[in-house]
Motif scaffolding. Structure first.
Motif, short mmCIF file in Angstrom:
data_model
loop_
_atom_site.label_atom_id
_atom_site.label_comp_id
_atom_site.label_asym_id
_atom_site.label_seq_id
_atom_site.Cartn_x
_atom_site.Cartn_y
_atom_site.Cartn_z
N ASP A 41 43.46 -15.74 -2.07
CA ASP A 41 44.66 -15.47 -2.87
C ASP A 41 44.37 -15.44 -4.37
O ASP A 41 45.14 -14.84 -5.12
CB ASP A 41 45.75 -16.50 -2.57
CG ASP A 41 46.34 -16.32 -1.18
OD1 ASP A 41 46.31 -15.18 -0.66
OD2 ASP A 41 46.82 -17.32 -0.61
N ASN A 42 43.27 -16.07 -4.80
CA ASN A 42 42.90 -15.99 -6.21
C ASN A 42 42.59 -14.56 -6.65
O ASN A 42 42.63 -14.25 -7.83
CB ASN A 42 41.68 -16.87 -6.51
CG ASN A 42 42.01 -18.34 -6.44
OD1 ASN A 42 41.99 -18.93 -5.37
ND2 ASN A 42 42.32 -18.94 -7.57
N PHE A 43 42.28 -13.70 -5.69
CA PHE A 43 41.90 -12.32 -5.98
C PHE A 43 42.98 -11.32 -5.57
O PHE A 43 42.75 -10.12 -5.60
CB PHE A 43 40.58 -11.98 -5.29
CG PHE A 43 39.47 -12.93 -5.64
CD1 PHE A 43 38.93 -12.94 -6.90
CD2 PHE A 43 38.99 -13.84 -4.70
CE1 PHE A 43 37.91 -13.82 -7.24
CE2 PHE A 43 37.98 -14.72 -5.03
CZ PHE A 43 37.44 -14.72 -6.30
N ARG A 44 44.14 -11.81 -5.20
CA ARG A 44 45.23 -10.93 -4.75
C ARG A 44 45.50 -9.87 -5.81
O ARG A 44 45.59 -10.15 -7.00
CB ARG A 44 46.50 -11.73 -4.46
CG ARG A 44 47.60 -10.84 -3.88
CD ARG A 44 48.62 -11.58 -3.05
NE ARG A 44 48.10 -12.35 -1.93
CZ ARG A 44 47.75 -11.83 -0.74
NH1 ARG A 44 47.81 -10.53 -0.55
NH2 ARG A 44 47.33 -12.61 0.22
N GLY A 45 45.59 -8.62 -5.35
CA GLY A 45 45.85 -7.51 -6.25
C GLY A 45 44.59 -6.93 -6.88
O GLY A 45 44.67 -5.94 -7.61
N ARG A 46 43.43 -7.52 -6.60
CA ARG A 46 42.16 -7.03 -7.16
C ARG A 46 41.15 -6.80 -6.04
O ARG A 46 41.12 -7.55 -5.07
CB ARG A 46 41.62 -8.06 -8.15
CG ARG A 46 42.57 -8.24 -9.31
CD ARG A 46 42.30 -9.42 -10.19
NE ARG A 46 40.92 -9.67 -10.51
CZ ARG A 46 40.48 -10.86 -10.90
NH1 ARG A 46 41.31 -11.87 -11.05
NH2 ARG A 46 39.22 -11.04 -11.19
N GLN A 80 35.74 -2.39 -13.78
CA GLN A 80 36.45 -3.63 -14.13
C GLN A 80 37.49 -4.00 -13.08
O GLN A 80 37.99 -5.12 -13.07
CB GLN A 80 37.11 -3.50 -15.50
CG GLN A 80 36.13 -3.32 -16.65
CD GLN A 80 35.22 -4.54 -16.81
OE1 GLN A 80 35.66 -5.68 -16.74
NE2 GLN A 80 33.94 -4.27 -17.01
N ASN A 81 37.82 -3.06 -12.20
CA ASN A 81 38.81 -3.31 -11.16
C ASN A 81 38.22 -4.04 -9.94
O ASN A 81 38.94 -4.30 -8.99
CB ASN A 81 39.42 -1.99 -10.68
CG ASN A 81 40.19 -1.31 -11.78
OD1 ASN A 81 40.83 -1.96 -12.60
ND2 ASN A 81 40.12 0.01 -11.82
N ASP A 153 40.08 -5.09 -0.30
CA ASP A 153 41.14 -4.58 -1.17
C ASP A 153 41.96 -5.74 -1.73
O ASP A 153 41.66 -6.91 -1.48
CB ASP A 153 42.02 -3.57 -0.43
CG ASP A 153 42.88 -4.17 0.68
OD1 ASP A 153 43.02 -5.41 0.75
OD2 ASP A 153 43.42 -3.38 1.48
N GLY A 154 42.99 -5.43 -2.48
CA GLY A 154 43.79 -6.45 -3.15
C GLY A 154 44.62 -7.33 -2.22
O GLY A 154 45.21 -8.31 -2.65
N GLN A 155 44.65 -7.00 -0.93
CA GLN A 155 45.33 -7.82 0.06
C GLN A 155 44.34 -8.53 0.98
O GLN A 155 44.70 -8.99 2.06
CB GLN A 155 46.30 -6.98 0.91
CG GLN A 155 47.58 -6.60 0.17
CD GLN A 155 47.34 -5.57 -0.92
OE1 GLN A 155 46.68 -4.56 -0.70
NE2 GLN A 155 47.84 -5.83 -2.11
N LEU A 179 37.42 2.83 -3.72
CA LEU A 179 38.61 2.61 -4.56
C LEU A 179 39.60 3.76 -4.44
O LEU A 179 40.81 3.57 -4.41
CB LEU A 179 38.22 2.44 -6.03
CG LEU A 179 37.56 1.14 -6.44
CD1 LEU A 179 37.18 1.18 -7.90
CD2 LEU A 179 38.44 -0.05 -6.14
N HIS A 180 39.07 4.98 -4.38
CA HIS A 180 39.93 6.17 -4.38
C HIS A 180 40.55 6.47 -3.02
O HIS A 180 41.56 7.16 -2.96
CB HIS A 180 39.18 7.38 -4.92
CG HIS A 180 38.86 7.24 -6.36
ND1 HIS A 180 39.76 7.53 -7.35
CD2 HIS A 180 37.73 6.80 -6.99
CE1 HIS A 180 39.21 7.29 -8.54
NE2 HIS A 180 37.98 6.85 -8.34
N LYS A 181 39.93 5.99 -1.96
CA LYS A 181 40.49 6.28 -0.63
C LYS A 181 41.60 5.30 -0.27
O LYS A 181 42.37 5.54 0.64
CB LYS A 181 39.41 6.29 0.45
CG LYS A 181 39.00 4.93 0.96
CD LYS A 181 38.08 5.05 2.15
CE LYS A 181 37.88 3.65 2.72
NZ LYS A 181 37.00 3.61 3.83
N ASN A 182 41.68 4.18 -0.96
CA ASN A 182 42.68 3.16 -0.63
C ASN A 182 43.85 3.18 -1.57
O ASN A 182 43.92 3.60 -2.61
CB ASN A 182 42.05 1.77 -0.61
CG ASN A 182 41.10 1.63 0.55
OD1 ASN A 182 41.48 1.90 1.67
ND2 ASN A 182 39.88 1.23 0.28
#
Length: 182
Positions: A41-46, A80-81, A153-155, A179-182
């Protein structure tokens, strides 16, 4: 030895590719180099790029961390993402201080995580990482382990896997594609 490790990694990679992606990954609770608890969860969204290895590795692990660092740099702002995460499979030797000194050689962006053998086991199982320690009585033992870069992924769902024997250029291309396919 390097050839054997890379061959083992290639075989493991092929086996993982045949596994269902929804069966790879999961919740985890480990500790960073400051001793702070870290969960997925520390990385949620990243996006995260997880690599399992150990600091006393003489060849594959340092090369992989160097390659992922260079690949993320080549990606520019898009890199950076992605948060690079190094998870130790050697809790006996990889103390927080050892981990901190080790990952600092590659990039200040790398997050180093470890835990007790009991804390690591469910993480290793969730990612289908095999670990085999050689000569358990030796001080300078080697460890065979699955060597794949897991891109989450971010989830915290598996977005892709990248072989660790890619060049930095190819790894950057593979990461951008994920990154681009998701």
């Amino acid at each position: 030895m390097v050839t054997l490790l890379l061959l083992g990694g290639a075989i493991g990679f092929r086996m993982l590719l045949s596994a269902h992606h929804e069966n790879i990954g999961g919740a985890y609770t480990l500790f960073d180099t400051q001793g702070q608890k870290v969960t997925q969860d520390n990385f949620r969204g990243r996006y995260t790029a997880l690599y399992f290895g150990y600091t006393h590795c003489i060849d594959v692990c340092p090369l992989t961390l160097d390659t992922i660092s260079a690949a993320l740099e080549r990606m520019g702002p898009e890199g950076q993402n992605i948060v690079p995460v190094f998870i130790s499979v050697d809790p006996q030797r990889d103390t927080p201080a050892v981990m901190q000194n080790y990952i600092a050689r590659f990039s200040p962006r790398i997050v180093g995580l470890s835990g007790s053998p009991e804390q690591l086991k469910p993480v290793l199982d969730a990612f289908h990482v095999t670990v085999r320690r050689h000569d358990a009585k030796a001080v300078d033992y080697l460890i065979d382990h699955t060597s794949i870069l897991y891109v989450m992924d971010g989830q915290n769902h598996l977005a892709g896997m990248i072989p660790i024997d890619d060049s930095a250029e190819q790894m950057a291309v593979d990461l951008a594609r994920i990154l681009h396919k998701n």
